[in-house]
Design a protein around this motif. Structure first.
Motif, mmCIF file in Angstrom:
data_model
loop_
_atom_site.group_PDB
_atom_site.id
_atom_site.type_symbol
_atom_site.label_atom_id
_atom_site.label_comp_id
_atom_site.label_asym_id
_atom_site.label_seq_id
_atom_site.Cartn_x
_atom_site.Cartn_y
_atom_site.Cartn_z
ATOM 1 N N LEU A 26 0.829 -1.204 0.000
ATOM 2 C CA LEU A 26 0.000 0.000 0.000
ATOM 3 C C LEU A 26 0.864 1.256 0.000
ATOM 4 C CD1 LEU A 26 -2.778 1.400 0.303
ATOM 5 C CD2 LEU A 26 -2.521 1.157 2.785
ATOM 6 N N THR A 27 1.889 1.263 0.840
ATOM 7 C CA THR A 27 2.792 2.418 0.903
ATOM 8 C C THR A 27 3.525 2.609 -0.424
ATOM 9 O OG1 THR A 27 3.132 1.943 3.254
ATOM 10 C CG2 THR A 27 4.643 3.490 2.239
ATOM 11 N N LYS A 28 3.927 1.503 -1.037
ATOM 12 C CA LYS A 28 4.637 1.582 -2.321
ATOM 13 C C LYS A 28 3.752 2.201 -3.402
ATOM 14 C CE LYS A 28 5.757 -2.274 -4.412
ATOM 15 N NZ LYS A 28 6.449 -3.569 -4.700
ATOM 16 N N LYS A 29 2.465 1.853 -3.389
ATOM 17 C CA LYS A 29 1.531 2.436 -4.365
ATOM 18 C C LYS A 29 1.336 3.934 -4.117
ATOM 19 C CE LYS A 29 -1.015 -1.827 -5.304
ATOM 20 N NZ LYS A 29 -2.302 -2.562 -5.151
ATOM 21 N N MET A 30 1.287 4.325 -2.820
ATOM 22 C CA MET A 30 1.138 5.740 -2.493
ATOM 23 C C MET A 30 2.375 6.543 -2.891
ATOM 24 S SD MET A 30 -1.043 6.065 1.060
ATOM 25 C CE MET A 30 0.082 5.134 2.067
ATOM 26 N N ILE A 31 3.547 5.957 -2.737
ATOM 27 C CA ILE A 31 4.790 6.633 -3.152
ATOM 28 C C ILE A 31 4.780 6.857 -4.658
ATOM 29 C CG2 ILE A 31 7.296 6.359 -3.371
ATOM 30 C CD1 ILE A 31 7.212 4.817 -0.712
ATOM 31 N N LYS A 32 4.309 5.867 -5.377
ATOM 32 C CA LYS A 32 4.229 5.988 -6.834
ATOM 33 C C LYS A 32 3.224 7.055 -7.248
ATOM 34 C CE LYS A 32 3.554 3.124 -10.961
ATOM 35 N NZ LYS A 32 3.205 1.761 -11.472
ATOM 36 N N PHE A 33 2.129 7.176 -6.489
ATOM 37 C CA PHE A 33 1.075 8.144 -6.820
ATOM 38 C C PHE A 33 1.458 9.570 -6.422
ATOM 39 C CE2 PHE A 33 -2.820 10.479 -5.734
ATOM 40 C CZ PHE A 33 -3.520 10.379 -6.922
ATOM 41 N N ALA B 191 4.416 8.259 3.793
ATOM 42 C CA ALA B 191 4.612 7.774 5.164
ATOM 43 C C ALA B 191 3.632 8.448 6.121
ATOM 44 C CB ALA B 191 6.050 8.027 5.609
ATOM 45 N N ALA B 192 3.394 9.745 5.911
ATOM 46 C CA ALA B 192 2.460 10.483 6.769
ATOM 47 C C ALA B 192 1.029 9.983 6.584
ATOM 48 C CB ALA B 192 2.538 11.978 6.459
ATOM 49 N N ILE B 193 0.612 9.752 5.334
ATOM 50 C CA ILE B 193 -0.742 9.254 5.064
ATOM 51 C C ILE B 193 -0.930 7.855 5.634
ATOM 52 C CG2 ILE B 193 -2.342 8.547 3.239
ATOM 53 C CD1 ILE B 193 -1.211 10.813 1.529
#
Length: 347
Positions: A44-51, A59-61
């Protein structure tokens, strides 16, 4: 042959680790939990970093989502629950005991037990013991809040530094990079399936219970949250919630309400939702949402959560499956290594 220089460096490293352990030992539990939660939410974090194109924002989200999903309900449950406990005065307790005495006098076995177990002296002892338990729970709660804050801080930092942190862990493992990566992947995949399955099933079962008790005028949100967390306890699960609630409804509303709450909890939640719907939820999360090919044995996960919670309390539902999956992964590597050693010895 090991050189004196290598021995010296190894000895210094071991002494440094021992010294660091003595200093940072109070932080090891929240740090371990934060690492495992990071592994569980890695994709999930990896997808958010990409977005978002930003590791700090991602990391904050992720940390905010963790607060909303896990820790905010705990804080709500603790603060609102204390308010409900403060409303339980002596008159209400006496009213409940009078109802039990009246009902118990019609049952031969219970009739002999009531005069001693529900006497005024015994009720006073029960209240005193309950007060001591609440005091103990308050002190334990402060420790839990401290660990909760540390988990959130470590979770943010580990997510922020990301791959560099796990590269360090892989480098410290005395095995090849490929095997260490495979081990971390197995633990991470197991934690991911367990974490999301726990969250979804707890919300689902808590929602079912909360909707039902709100019909009788109780705080559906509070009891839904309590039931959601109670459902995580293996074997007894939500029984620790619906039994007291049904008994309280019996004394304050009527017997029909108590029977309905108990029947609904057993049939709809324990049998239909937990036995039939829960495995479907886990399968959908594992195969359709996470696209995971990891083999998760539900019986092993069940006992790992049971063992973890009996040893570490609340954090055990995270630590138990992680330690078990790590044990399985390292056992596979050991068997593989031992087989190769035996093959070389035969040659």
């Amino acid at each position: 042959m090991i050189s004196n220089k290598s021995l010296m460096i190894t000895a210094l490293f071991v002494f440094t680790v021992i010294g660091a352990y003595s200093i940072y030992q109070p932080f090891l539990l929240p740090l371990t939990v934060a690492i495992l939660l990071t592994m569980a939410t890695y994709n999930l974090t990896k997808k958010m970093i990409k977005f978002f194109k930003s590791r700090k924002i991602s990391a904050a989200i992720a940390t905010v989502l963790l607060i909303l999903i896990i820790f905010a309900p705990i804080v709500y449950m603790a603060t609102t629950g204390v308010g409900y406990m403060s409303e339980l005065n002596v008159e209400k307790i006496k009213h409940v005991t009078v109802v039990f005495k009246t009902f118990g006098e019609e049952i031969p076995i219970v009739k002999e037990w009531i005069p001693t177990a529900l006497s005024d002296e015994k009720i006073a002892e029960y209240i005193q013991e309950a007060t001591s338990y609440l005091t103990t729970a308050g002190s334990v709660g402060l420790g839990f809040v401290k660990n909760m804050i540390l988990v959130l801080v470590f979770y943010f930092l580990i997510n922020y530094y990301g791959e560099r942190f796990f590269d360090l862990i892989r480098a410290l493992m005395p095995i090849s990079k490929m095997k260490s990566a495979k081990m971390i992947h197995e633990v991470s995949s197991t934690m991911e399936v367990v974490f999301y399955s726990i969250i979804v099933t707890a919300i689902f079962e808590g929602f079912l219970f909360g909707i039902m008790v709100s019909y009788f005028g109780y705080n559906g949100l509070l009891f839904g949250v309590i039931y959601g967390f109670a459902s995580l306890i293996p074997i007894i699960g939500g029984a620790v919630v619906w039994i007291p609630v049904s008994l309280y409804a019996w004394t304050t509303i009527d017997a029909n309400a108590a029977i309905f709450i108990a029947s609904y909890s057993v049939v709809v939640i324990s049998i239909i939702a937990d036995t039939f719907i829960k495995p479907v939820i886990i399968k959908v999360i594992k195969e359709d949402l996470l696209k995971s090919n990891i083999e998760v044995n539900e019986i092993v996960i069940f006992f790992s959560i049971l063992a973890g919670m009996s040893t570490y309390g609340f954090w055990g539902m995270i630590l138990g499956p992680a330690i078990t999956s790590f044990l399985i992964a390292i056992t596979k590597i050991y068997i593989d290594y031992n087989s190769k050693e035996q093959l070389l010895a035969k040659q």
